[in-house]
Design a protein around this motif. Structure first.
Motif, PDB file in Angstrom:
ATOM      1  N   ASP A  60      56.506  10.681  48.926  1.00 25.85           N
ATOM      2  CA  ASP A  60      58.075  10.742  49.121  1.00 25.85           C
ATOM      3  C   ASP A  60      58.815   9.403  49.446  1.00 25.85           C
ATOM      4  OD1 ASP A  60      60.655  12.177  48.773  1.00 25.85           O
ATOM      5  OD2 ASP A  60      60.248  12.786  51.157  1.00 25.85           O
ATOM      6  N   ILE A  61      57.976   9.120  50.715  1.00 25.76           N
ATOM      7  CA  ILE A  61      58.429   7.785  51.585  1.00 25.76           C
ATOM      8  C   ILE A  61      58.339   6.757  50.824  1.00 25.76           C
ATOM      9  CG2 ILE A  61      57.946   6.553  53.592  1.00 25.76           C
ATOM     10  CD1 ILE A  61      56.850   9.108  54.846  1.00 25.76           C
ATOM     11  N   ALA A  62      57.310   6.373  50.144  1.00 30.01           N
ATOM     12  CA  ALA A  62      57.144   5.204  49.164  1.00 30.01           C
ATOM     13  C   ALA A  62      58.156   4.961  48.109  1.00 30.01           C
ATOM     14  CB  ALA A  62      55.784   4.988  48.942  1.00 30.01           C
ATOM     15  N   MET A  63      57.998   6.107  47.463  1.00 32.82           N
ATOM     16  CA  MET A  63      58.928   6.195  46.334  1.00 32.82           C
ATOM     17  C   MET A  63      60.542   6.031  46.795  1.00 32.82           C
ATOM     18  SD  MET A  63      57.196   8.600  43.558  1.00 32.82           S
ATOM     19  CE  MET A  63      57.969  10.269  44.361  1.00 32.82           C
ATOM     20  N   ALA A  64      60.910   6.637  47.890  1.00 32.30           N
ATOM     21  CA  ALA A  64      62.278   6.654  48.387  1.00 32.30           C
ATOM     22  C   ALA A  64      62.678   5.069  48.724  1.00 32.30           C
ATOM     23  CB  ALA A  64      62.488   7.603  49.435  1.00 32.30           C
ATOM     24  N   GLU A  65      61.634   4.374  49.488  1.00 32.84           N
ATOM     25  CA  GLU A  65      61.675   2.905  49.759  1.00 32.84           C
ATOM     26  C   GLU A  65      61.998   2.064  48.885  1.00 32.84           C
ATOM     27  OE1 GLU A  65      58.626   1.885  52.207  1.00 32.84           O
ATOM     28  OE2 GLU A  65      59.041   2.794  54.143  1.00 32.84           O
ATOM     29  N   ALA A  66      61.251   2.460  47.595  1.00 36.14           N
ATOM     30  CA  ALA A  66      61.080   1.550  46.464  1.00 36.14           C
ATOM     31  C   ALA A  66      62.770   1.419  45.968  1.00 36.14           C
ATOM     32  CB  ALA A  66      60.512   2.017  45.324  1.00 36.14           C
ATOM     33  N   GLY A  67      63.479   2.371  46.135  1.00 39.16           N
ATOM     34  CA  GLY A  67      64.750   2.167  45.685  1.00 39.16           C
ATOM     35  C   GLY A  67      65.759   1.737  46.611  1.00 39.16           C
ATOM     36  N   THR A  68      65.335   1.724  47.996  1.00 42.75           N
ATOM     37  CA  THR A  68      66.377   1.313  49.194  1.00 42.75           C
ATOM     38  C   THR A  68      65.931   0.139  49.963  1.00 42.75           C
ATOM     39  OG1 THR A  68      64.799   2.697  50.459  1.00 42.75           O
ATOM     40  CG2 THR A  68      66.881   3.845  49.357  1.00 42.75           C
ATOM     41  N   ARG A 104      61.973   3.085  38.899  1.00 43.13           N
ATOM     42  CA  ARG A 104      61.705   2.693  37.519  1.00 43.13           C
ATOM     43  C   ARG A 104      63.196   2.764  36.984  1.00 43.13           C
ATOM     44  NH1 ARG A 104      56.900   1.076  36.350  1.00 43.13           N
ATOM     45  NH2 ARG A 104      55.377   2.356  37.385  1.00 43.13           N
ATOM     46  N   ALA A 105      64.409   3.433  37.021  1.00 39.76           N
ATOM     47  CA  ALA A 105      65.327   3.445  36.587  1.00 39.76           C
ATOM     48  C   ALA A 105      66.540   4.075  37.530  1.00 39.76           C
ATOM     49  CB  ALA A 105      65.390   4.453  35.392  1.00 39.76           C
ATOM     50  N   GLY A 106      67.708   4.017  37.312  1.00 33.48           N
ATOM     51  CA  GLY A 106      68.917   4.436  37.932  1.00 33.48           C
ATOM     52  C   GLY A 106      70.113   3.713  38.035  1.00 33.48           C
ATOM     53  N   GLY A 107      71.175   4.059  38.465  1.00 34.73           N
ATOM     54  CA  GLY A 107      72.458   3.750  38.794  1.00 34.73           C
ATOM     55  C   GLY A 107      72.657   3.064  40.326  1.00 34.73           C
ATOM     56  N   THR A 108      73.965   3.267  40.604  1.00 35.60           N
ATOM     57  CA  THR A 108      74.086   2.863  42.032  1.00 35.60           C
ATOM     58  C   THR A 108      73.935   3.841  43.084  1.00 35.60           C
ATOM     59  OG1 THR A 108      76.501   3.568  41.706  1.00 35.60           O
ATOM     60  CG2 THR A 108      76.095   1.462  41.209  1.00 35.60           C
ATOM     61  N   ARG A 109      73.829   5.125  42.563  1.00 38.67           N
ATOM     62  CA  ARG A 109      73.683   6.205  43.706  1.00 38.67           C
ATOM     63  C   ARG A 109      72.325   7.140  43.540  1.00 38.67           C
ATOM     64  NH1 ARG A 109      77.994   7.890  47.437  1.00 38.67           N
ATOM     65  NH2 ARG A 109      76.411   9.320  47.904  1.00 38.67           N
ATOM     66  N   GLY A 122      39.398   2.557  45.145  1.00 32.80           N
ATOM     67  CA  GLY A 122      40.271   2.333  44.103  1.00 32.80           C
ATOM     68  C   GLY A 122      40.394   3.617  43.309  1.00 32.80           C
ATOM     69  N   ASN A 123      39.890   4.765  43.935  1.00 31.59           N
ATOM     70  CA  ASN A 123      40.137   5.838  43.054  1.00 31.59           C
ATOM     71  C   ASN A 123      41.484   6.716  43.309  1.00 31.59           C
ATOM     72  OD1 ASN A 123      37.332   6.199  42.509  1.00 31.59           O
ATOM     73  ND2 ASN A 123      36.974   6.759  44.589  1.00 31.59           N
ATOM     74  N   LEU A 124      41.984   7.236  42.152  1.00 27.92           N
ATOM     75  CA  LEU A 124      43.332   7.622  42.176  1.00 27.92           C
ATOM     76  C   LEU A 124      43.329   9.125  42.836  1.00 27.92           C
ATOM     77  CD1 LEU A 124      46.512   7.334  41.072  1.00 27.92           C
ATOM     78  CD2 LEU A 124      45.463   8.377  38.911  1.00 27.92           C
ATOM     79  N   LEU A 125      44.009   9.226  43.720  1.00 21.92           N
ATOM     80  CA  LEU A 125      44.063  10.457  44.518  1.00 21.92           C
ATOM     81  C   LEU A 125      45.430  11.423  43.913  1.00 21.92           C
ATOM     82  CD1 LEU A 125      43.189   9.393  48.067  1.00 21.92           C
ATOM     83  CD2 LEU A 125      41.545  10.165  46.210  1.00 21.92           C
ATOM     84  N   ALA A 126      46.479  10.787  43.698  1.00 18.18           N
ATOM     85  CA  ALA A 126      47.502  11.748  43.215  1.00 18.18           C
ATOM     86  C   ALA A 126      48.479  10.817  42.643  1.00 18.18           C
ATOM     87  CB  ALA A 126      48.406  12.132  44.533  1.00 18.18           C
ATOM     88  N   ILE A 127      49.419  11.441  41.729  1.00 18.60           N
ATOM     89  CA  ILE A 127      50.519  10.625  41.103  1.00 18.60           C
ATOM     90  C   ILE A 127      51.916  11.434  41.484  1.00 18.60           C
ATOM     91  CG2 ILE A 127      49.079   9.208  39.533  1.00 18.60           C
ATOM     92  CD1 ILE A 127      50.015  11.539  37.552  1.00 18.60           C
ATOM     93  N   ALA A 128      52.972  10.824  41.257  1.00 19.12           N
ATOM     94  CA  ALA A 128      54.136  11.605  41.593  1.00 19.12           C
ATOM     95  C   ALA A 128      55.333  10.890  40.783  1.00 19.12           C
ATOM     96  CB  ALA A 128      54.452  11.787  43.152  1.00 19.12           C
ATOM     97  N   GLU A 129      56.463  11.765  40.598  1.00 23.26           N
ATOM     98  CA  GLU A 129      57.572  11.151  40.079  1.00 23.26           C
ATOM     99  C   GLU A 129      58.774  11.944  41.093  1.00 23.26           C
ATOM    100  OE1 GLU A 129      58.576  13.531  36.027  1.00 23.26           O
ATOM    101  OE2 GLU A 129      57.447  11.794  35.985  1.00 23.26           O
ATOM    102  N   GLY A 130      59.870  11.155  41.366  1.00 23.69           N
ATOM    103  CA  GLY A 130      60.891  11.621  41.943  1.00 23.69           C
ATOM    104  C   GLY A 130      62.291  11.037  41.481  1.00 23.69           C
ATOM    105  N   THR A 131      63.245  12.011  41.748  1.00 22.27           N
ATOM    106  CA  THR A 131      64.493  11.432  41.604  1.00 22.27           C
ATOM    107  C   THR A 131      65.416  11.660  43.157  1.00 22.27           C
ATOM    108  OG1 THR A 131      64.855  12.570  39.620  1.00 22.27           O
ATOM    109  CG2 THR A 131      66.887  11.861  40.533  1.00 22.27           C
ATOM    110  N   PHE A 132      65.993  10.383  43.483  1.00 22.50           N
ATOM    111  CA  PHE A 132      66.570  10.332  44.795  1.00 22.50           C
ATOM    112  C   PHE A 132      68.108   9.689  44.749  1.00 22.50           C
ATOM    113  CE2 PHE A 132      62.181   9.080  44.776  1.00 22.50           C
ATOM    114  CZ  PHE A 132      61.492   9.819  45.741  1.00 22.50           C
ATOM    115  N   ARG A 133      68.838  10.257  45.862  1.00 23.17           N
ATOM    116  CA  ARG A 133      70.179   9.697  45.961  1.00 23.17           C
ATOM    117  C   ARG A 133      70.394   8.991  47.052  1.00 23.17           C
ATOM    118  NH1 ARG A 133      74.733  11.411  48.521  1.00 23.17           N
ATOM    119  NH2 ARG A 133      73.819  13.417  49.205  1.00 23.17           N
TER     120      ARG A 133
END
Length: 146
Positions: A60-68, A104-109, A122-133
């Motif tokens: 959640d933290i890393a994915m929110a940071e990716a857009g901010t 990955r995608a989005g607009g201004t908000r 290098g083992n994959l432990l988890a994947i996620a997708e999220g939508t943020f405002r």
């Protein structure tokens, strides 16, 4: 990325839950953020492996940071999570994990991000997708004062 951004976003100056998690910022740039966590006994579940809540929180933290991302020292951009889906794919009980979020995608908000967690082998432990405002005041690249 400024040292202020690294210190504020991944150091002891973080309030509450962020500080409790104990992660550190590895990199942060436009559309991508990477954080690391050296696993401690407090991060493990009753089975002795990393707790799913720790993985989900870090994603959640890393994915929110990716857009901010904010390149201005002493300033920050903020977002809130609208939805988050996590899939657990592996386990580990020690070492350092690496969490990568990518916008990955989005607009201004509103924006969408994906994330991955890997252990130090290098083992994959988890994947996620999220939508943020983006929070009010954080829409522009200069964000708001910390």
């Amino acid at each position: 990325m400024s040292e202020d951004s690294l210190h504020i976003r991944g150091g002891q100056d973080l309030p509450g839950f962020h500080n409790l998690l104990g992660y550190h910022q590895l990199s942060w740039e436009e559309n991508e953020a990477v954080i690391g966590l050296e696993l401690q006994p407090c991060h493990l579940n009753l089975g002795g492996v990393i707790h799913g809540g720790v993985l989900t929180s870090l994603l959640d933290i890393a994915m929110a940071e990716a857009g901010t991302y904010c390149p201005y020292p002493g300033r920050i951009r903020k977002a809130i999570t609208l939805s988050l889906t996590t899939t657990f794919t592996g386990q580990c009980s020690g070492g350092t994990i690496r969490v990568t979020g990518r916008r990955r995608a989005g607009g201004t908000r509103i924006f969408n991000s994906t994330g991955e967690v890997h252990d130090d082998k290098g083992n994959l432990l988890a994947i996620a997708e999220g939508t943020f405002r983006i929070r009010s005041g954080s829409e522009k690249p200069e964000g708001v004062p910390i």
